[in-house]
Design a protein around this motif. Structure first.
Motif, PDB file in Angstrom:
ATOM      1  N   ARG A 168       2.282   5.719   0.567  1.00 25.13           N
ATOM      2  CA  ARG A 168       0.747   5.094   0.617  1.00 25.13           C
ATOM      3  C   ARG A 168       0.280   5.986   1.919  1.00 25.13           C
ATOM      4  O   ARG A 168      -0.887   6.653   1.827  1.00 25.13           O
ATOM      5  CB  ARG A 168       0.264   3.690   0.775  1.00 25.13           C
ATOM      6  CG  ARG A 168       1.290   3.817  -0.359  1.00 25.13           C
ATOM      7  CD  ARG A 168       0.663   3.280  -1.198  1.00 25.13           C
ATOM      8  NE  ARG A 168      -0.453   3.137  -1.479  1.00 25.13           N
ATOM      9  CZ  ARG A 168      -1.142   4.099  -2.548  1.00 25.13           C
ATOM     10  NH1 ARG A 168      -0.760   4.224  -3.692  1.00 25.13           N
ATOM     11  NH2 ARG A 168      -2.662   3.890  -3.157  1.00 25.13           N
ATOM     12  N   ASP A 201      -6.266   7.507  -3.002  1.00 26.06           N
ATOM     13  CA  ASP A 201      -5.355   6.524  -1.979  1.00 26.06           C
ATOM     14  C   ASP A 201      -4.046   6.672  -1.695  1.00 26.06           C
ATOM     15  O   ASP A 201      -4.276   5.025  -1.089  1.00 26.06           O
ATOM     16  CB  ASP A 201      -4.704   5.709  -3.442  1.00 26.06           C
ATOM     17  CG  ASP A 201      -6.393   4.793  -5.555  1.00 26.06           C
ATOM     18  OD1 ASP A 201      -7.177   5.505  -4.976  1.00 26.06           O
ATOM     19  OD2 ASP A 201      -5.678   5.646  -6.566  1.00 26.06           O
ATOM     20  N   LYS A 234      -3.465   7.401   2.038  1.00 25.24           N
ATOM     21  CA  LYS A 234      -4.658   7.788   3.494  1.00 25.24           C
ATOM     22  C   LYS A 234      -3.764   8.635   3.796  1.00 25.24           C
ATOM     23  O   LYS A 234      -2.276   9.094   3.925  1.00 25.24           O
ATOM     24  CB  LYS A 234      -3.596   6.436   4.399  1.00 25.24           C
ATOM     25  CG  LYS A 234      -4.251   6.646   6.023  1.00 25.24           C
ATOM     26  CD  LYS A 234      -6.212   6.514   6.372  1.00 25.24           C
ATOM     27  CE  LYS A 234      -6.014   6.477   7.193  1.00 25.24           C
ATOM     28  NZ  LYS A 234      -6.866   6.829   7.636  1.00 25.24           N
TER      29      LYS A 234
END
Length: 178
Positions: free
Chosen positions: A107, A131, A133
């Motif tokens: 993520r 989606d 980071k």
């Protein structure tokens, strides 16, 4: 012409600096294209900034052991570094990395590339992984003086070419979403 020139000067003036603090993320991806990038990504990886490392855009003739020797890879390199051979350009790096990120369920990703290359890389990577980071880690490239770029014709040309590619990237990523 004036808008182009102003955009170019703004592009160069907003190039990101190397972060003072090492970000924490699930993983690190480094784009080939300069030894400084690879060395710094390996240092971040050995310091524990990410659980896995992807070197994207590796020449098909380069083995993992050869690359490890070249960048003085540490003990984590054997178990937790992956080499991506599919990418031939920045868009390809983003696509290759997106698949790798999905397979591992990451993520947060540290993106390591040259300062002058970071705006375009971020644009391509954001489009491929909306989606995820992205944490930019821009590095200085050897023999490229961004401080006085206008005094060095080769650096000015490099920045101009990168700006043109950045503008093209804006167009292609916007059209891809349409």
């Amino acid at each position: 012409a004036l808008a182009y020139l102003l955009g170019f000067v703004l592009f160069v003036s907003l190039l990101p600096a190397t972060p003072k603090r090492v970000p924490e993320a699930d993983a690190i991806v480094v784009l080939t294209g300069g030894g400084t990038r690879l060395d710094r990504a390996e240092q971040l990886f050995e310091q524990g900034a990410g659980r896995r490392l992807l070197v994207s855009g590796v020449d098909p003739a380069t083995t993992k052991q050869t690359l490890k020797r070249l960048i003085h890879g540490g003990p984590r390199f054997d178990c937790c570094a992956d080499l991506g051979y599919a990418a031939e350009d920045t868009h390809g790096n983003a696509v290759e990395t997106a698949g790798w990120v999905r397979r591992h369920g990451f993520r947060r990703l540290i993106l390591v590339t040259a300062r002058y290359h970071m705006p375009r890389a971020l644009r391509e990577f954001s489009a491929a992984m909306p989606d995820v980071k992205l944490l930019p880690y821009a590095v200085e490239q050897d023999r490229i003086d961004l401080g006085d770029w206008w005094q060095h014709p080769r650096t000015a040309l490099l920045l101009h070419l990168e700006y043109v590619k950045y503008l093209a990237s804006i167009i292609t990523t916007v059209l891809a979403r349409a």
